[in-house]
Design an enzyme around this catalytic site. Structure first.
Site, PDB file in Angstrom:
ATOM      1  N   GLY A 275     -20.975  -0.772   8.976  1.00 49.51           N
ATOM      2  CA  GLY A 275     -20.189   0.541   9.527  1.00 49.51           C
ATOM      3  C   GLY A 275     -20.876   0.615  10.959  1.00 49.51           C
ATOM      4  O   GLY A 275     -20.808  -0.349  11.873  1.00 49.51           O
TER       5      GLY A 275
ATOM      6  N   ASP B 245       0.933  -1.372  -0.085  1.00 54.01           N
ATOM      7  CA  ASP B 245       0.028   0.088   0.003  1.00 54.01           C
ATOM      8  C   ASP B 245       0.865   1.250  -0.030  1.00 54.01           C
ATOM      9  O   ASP B 245       1.807   1.323   0.970  1.00 54.01           O
ATOM     10  CB  ASP B 245      -1.026  -0.043   1.325  1.00 54.01           C
ATOM     11  CG  ASP B 245      -1.990  -0.943   1.153  1.00 54.01           C
ATOM     12  OD1 ASP B 245      -2.173  -1.675   0.155  1.00 54.01           O
ATOM     13  OD2 ASP B 245      -2.460  -1.498   2.194  1.00 54.01           O
TER      14      ASP B 245
ATOM     15  N   ALA C 226      -8.782  -1.386   5.658  1.00 51.05           N
ATOM     16  CA  ALA C 226      -8.582  -2.748   6.050  1.00 51.05           C
ATOM     17  C   ALA C 226      -9.553  -3.075   7.115  1.00 51.05           C
ATOM     18  O   ALA C 226      -9.494  -4.359   7.730  1.00 51.05           O
ATOM     19  CB  ALA C 226      -7.269  -3.326   6.521  1.00 51.05           C
ATOM     20  N   ALA C 227     -10.629  -2.379   7.565  1.00 53.00           N
ATOM     21  CA  ALA C 227     -11.329  -2.641   8.627  1.00 53.00           C
ATOM     22  C   ALA C 227     -12.147  -3.841   8.163  1.00 53.00           C
ATOM     23  O   ALA C 227     -12.483  -4.591   8.924  1.00 53.00           O
ATOM     24  CB  ALA C 227     -12.347  -1.211   8.974  1.00 53.00           C
ATOM     25  N   GLY C 228     -12.772  -3.954   6.837  1.00 51.03           N
ATOM     26  CA  GLY C 228     -13.550  -5.135   6.653  1.00 51.03           C
ATOM     27  C   GLY C 228     -12.804  -6.536   6.752  1.00 51.03           C
ATOM     28  O   GLY C 228     -12.983  -7.465   7.060  1.00 51.03           O
ATOM     29  N   ASP C 229     -11.197  -6.164   6.199  1.00 54.80           N
ATOM     30  CA  ASP C 229     -10.623  -7.409   6.557  1.00 54.80           C
ATOM     31  C   ASP C 229     -10.263  -7.833   7.975  1.00 54.80           C
ATOM     32  O   ASP C 229     -10.321  -8.930   8.313  1.00 54.80           O
ATOM     33  CB  ASP C 229      -8.956  -7.222   5.589  1.00 54.80           C
ATOM     34  CG  ASP C 229      -9.203  -6.501   4.299  1.00 54.80           C
ATOM     35  OD1 ASP C 229     -10.127  -7.121   3.656  1.00 54.80           O
ATOM     36  OD2 ASP C 229      -8.506  -5.851   3.950  1.00 54.80           O
TER      37      ASP C 229
ATOM     38  N   ASN D 196      -3.932  -9.135   4.584  1.00 56.57           N
ATOM     39  CA  ASN D 196      -4.473  -8.408   5.673  1.00 56.57           C
ATOM     40  C   ASN D 196      -5.461  -9.528   6.422  1.00 56.57           C
ATOM     41  O   ASN D 196      -5.234  -9.347   7.872  1.00 56.57           O
ATOM     42  CB  ASN D 196      -5.372  -7.187   5.226  1.00 56.57           C
ATOM     43  CG  ASN D 196      -4.627  -6.048   4.493  1.00 56.57           C
ATOM     44  OD1 ASN D 196      -3.478  -6.255   4.693  1.00 56.57           O
ATOM     45  ND2 ASN D 196      -5.611  -5.218   3.837  1.00 56.57           N
TER      46      ASN D 196
ATOM     47  N   GLY E   3     -23.274  -1.454  12.818  1.00 55.54           N
ATOM     48  CA  GLY E   3     -23.045  -2.799  13.164  1.00 55.54           C
ATOM     49  C   GLY E   3     -23.146  -3.860  12.088  1.00 55.54           C
ATOM     50  O   GLY E   3     -22.668  -3.476  10.916  1.00 55.54           O
TER      51      GLY E   3
ATOM     52  N   ASP F 217      -8.156   5.720  10.812  1.00 53.46           N
ATOM     53  CA  ASP F 217      -7.847   5.139   9.473  1.00 53.46           C
ATOM     54  C   ASP F 217      -8.583   4.010   9.234  1.00 53.46           C
ATOM     55  O   ASP F 217      -8.438   2.898  10.098  1.00 53.46           O
ATOM     56  CB  ASP F 217      -6.428   5.019   9.497  1.00 53.46           C
ATOM     57  CG  ASP F 217      -5.938   4.351   8.107  1.00 53.46           C
ATOM     58  OD1 ASP F 217      -6.878   3.961   7.392  1.00 53.46           O
ATOM     59  OD2 ASP F 217      -4.658   4.250   7.897  1.00 53.46           O
TER      60      ASP F 217
ATOM     61  N   LYS G 175      -6.208  -7.200   0.276  1.00 56.65           N
ATOM     62  CA  LYS G 175      -7.118  -7.860   1.172  1.00 56.65           C
ATOM     63  C   LYS G 175      -7.014  -9.231   1.778  1.00 56.65           C
ATOM     64  O   LYS G 175      -7.250  -9.657   2.892  1.00 56.65           O
ATOM     65  CB  LYS G 175      -8.451  -7.883   0.240  1.00 56.65           C
ATOM     66  CG  LYS G 175      -8.940  -6.390   0.072  1.00 56.65           C
ATOM     67  CD  LYS G 175     -10.380  -6.445  -0.370  1.00 56.65           C
ATOM     68  CE  LYS G 175     -10.378  -5.206  -1.180  1.00 56.65           C
ATOM     69  NZ  LYS G 175     -10.714  -3.656  -0.210  1.00 56.65           N
ATOM     70  N   GLY G 176      -6.191 -10.231   1.072  1.00 57.59           N
ATOM     71  CA  GLY G 176      -6.127 -11.715   1.502  1.00 57.59           C
ATOM     72  C   GLY G 176      -4.962 -11.590   2.382  1.00 57.59           C
ATOM     73  O   GLY G 176      -5.128 -11.957   3.273  1.00 57.59           O
TER      74      GLY G 176
HETATM   75  O1  RIB Z   1      -9.058  -3.663   2.281  1.00 57.03           O
HETATM   76  C1  RIB Z   1      -7.775  -3.058   2.302  1.00 57.03           C
HETATM   77  C2  RIB Z   1      -6.982  -3.123   1.238  1.00 57.03           C
HETATM   78  O2  RIB Z   1      -7.626  -2.939   0.017  1.00 57.03           O
HETATM   79  C3  RIB Z   1      -5.619  -2.586   1.208  1.00 57.03           C
HETATM   80  O3  RIB Z   1      -4.662  -2.891   1.964  1.00 57.03           O
HETATM   81  C4  RIB Z   1      -5.138  -2.404  -0.084  1.00 57.03           C
HETATM   82  O4  RIB Z   1      -4.203  -3.202  -0.680  1.00 57.03           O
HETATM   83  C5  RIB Z   1      -6.349  -2.898  -0.954  1.00 57.03           C
HETATM   84  O5  RIB Z   1      -6.210  -4.382  -1.443  1.00 57.03           O
END
Ligand code: RIB
Length: 308
Positions: free
Chosen positions: A222, A12, A250-253, A42, A225, A247, A39-40
């Site tokens: 979000g 990133d 990557a919250a979803g990850d 993370n 919930g 920030d 995403k993977g």
């Molecule tokens: O979900 C966040 C990610 O999306 C970031 O780390 C970026 O690399 C994108 O893939």
């Protein structure tokens, strides 16, 4: 039993800026950093930091970023023996702008992630049947995602698919292969063809996705919930934790990592969704993608905090 993550690995390139630029506008930012993401990867780091054995499968390029990405994954305890260093291309990169209100914009250039294909499955068929779950996202080509889901289903291993980035369409044959689908509200809307911005609409979207063959649907909403709609049983809401977000990348990850780790520990779906929400909440209090994933100790301390 390990969790296997088959997906993207990115570097990133993060610009922190007072606000996001308008089209054609040049802005002066505060800061530039390179932070491991994808995403993977993370999700793999989120799971591993919560203490679950984790194997990453994917590709990095034959460049300096590739080396750095592998080093960073290993430092978090993620097994990388099944990541291919593809010398024909560069590592995936994501150009990310984060503004002072924690909002972001992301452009992904897939590089090696875009070369992943069903032959990459050969690097993890030996461990697949021993896995407690296979985590998938949509930052590698769809044929590889479908082939992996088919292999997992055949091996009796649950697939947790994060349909991100938002797809315009998923093949019909993919839905019945998915044990848990975790769209956010934009992704859910894209999949079902109507806007999903309330709990009721999330429940409606879940009904559509169940009809297509998905077992459990968890819609990430979000601040509202998550709406969890189990295979058998009534949908329920798991509230979001209130934190100061700096920030949200990557919250979803983080959510998916927390969910998978909790299920691997044998927690119920409701408890696992609470772990997921807590992991996501902690991640938004720190900068970056992999750098923001909490440790097991941090998660347990957070969940034990009175009033949380
Ligand atoms: O979900 C966040 C990610 O999306 C970031 O780390 C970026 O690399 C994108 O893939």
């Amino acid at each position: 039993m390990p969790i296997i993550v088959f997906g993207s690995i990115n570097m990133d390139l993060v610009a922190n800026t007072p606000r996001l630029p308008r089209p054609g506008e040049t802005l002066t930012g505060h800061r530039f950093t390179t932070i491991p993401g994808g995403k993977g990867a993370n999700q793999a780091v989120a799971v591993a930091r919560l203490g679950i054995p984790t194997e990453m499968v994917g590709r990095v390029g034959g460049d300096r970023f590739g080396e750095e990405l592998l080093t960073s994954l290993r430092a978090s305890g993620v097994g990388c023996d099944r990541v291919l260093q593809d010398n024909t291309t560069h590592s995936g990169v994501a150009m990310i702008a984060v503004d002072d209100s924690a909002e972001n914009q992301i452009i992904v250039i897939p590089g090696a992630n875009g070369q992943v294909d069903p032959t990459d499955l050969q690097r993890f068929t030996d461990v697949l049947s021993t896995a407690s779950a296979l985590l998938l996202q949509l930052e590698i080509p769809l044929p590889a995602v479908v082939a992996a889901a088919q292999a997992a289903k055949a091996a009796g291993v649950p697939v947790i698919l994060d349909p991100a980035p938002a797809p315009t369409h998923l093949p019909d044959e993919l839905y019945p292969l998915i044990e848990i689908l975790t769209p956010n509200q934009i992704e859910a809307g894209q999949l079902v063809g109507f806007e999903v911005n309330t709990l009721d609409l999330a429940a409606d979207a879940a009904t559509v996705l169940h009809q297509r063959g998905v077992s459990t649907v968890i819609v990430k909403l979000g601040k509202q919930g998550a709406l969890c709609s189990p295979a058998n049983g009534e949908p329920f809401q798991v509230p979001a934790f209130v934190v100061k977000a700096i920030d949200t990348v990557a919250a979803g990850d983080a959510f998916n990592g927390g969910l998978a780790a909790a299920l691997a520990e044998g927690l119920s779906l409701r408890q696992a969704t609470r772990w997921a929400a807590a992991t996501a909440a902690l991640s938004v209090t720190k900068v970056g993608a992999q750098s923001s994933m909490p440790s097991r100790e941090e998660l347990e301390a957070f969940l034990a905090t009175p009033g949380v």
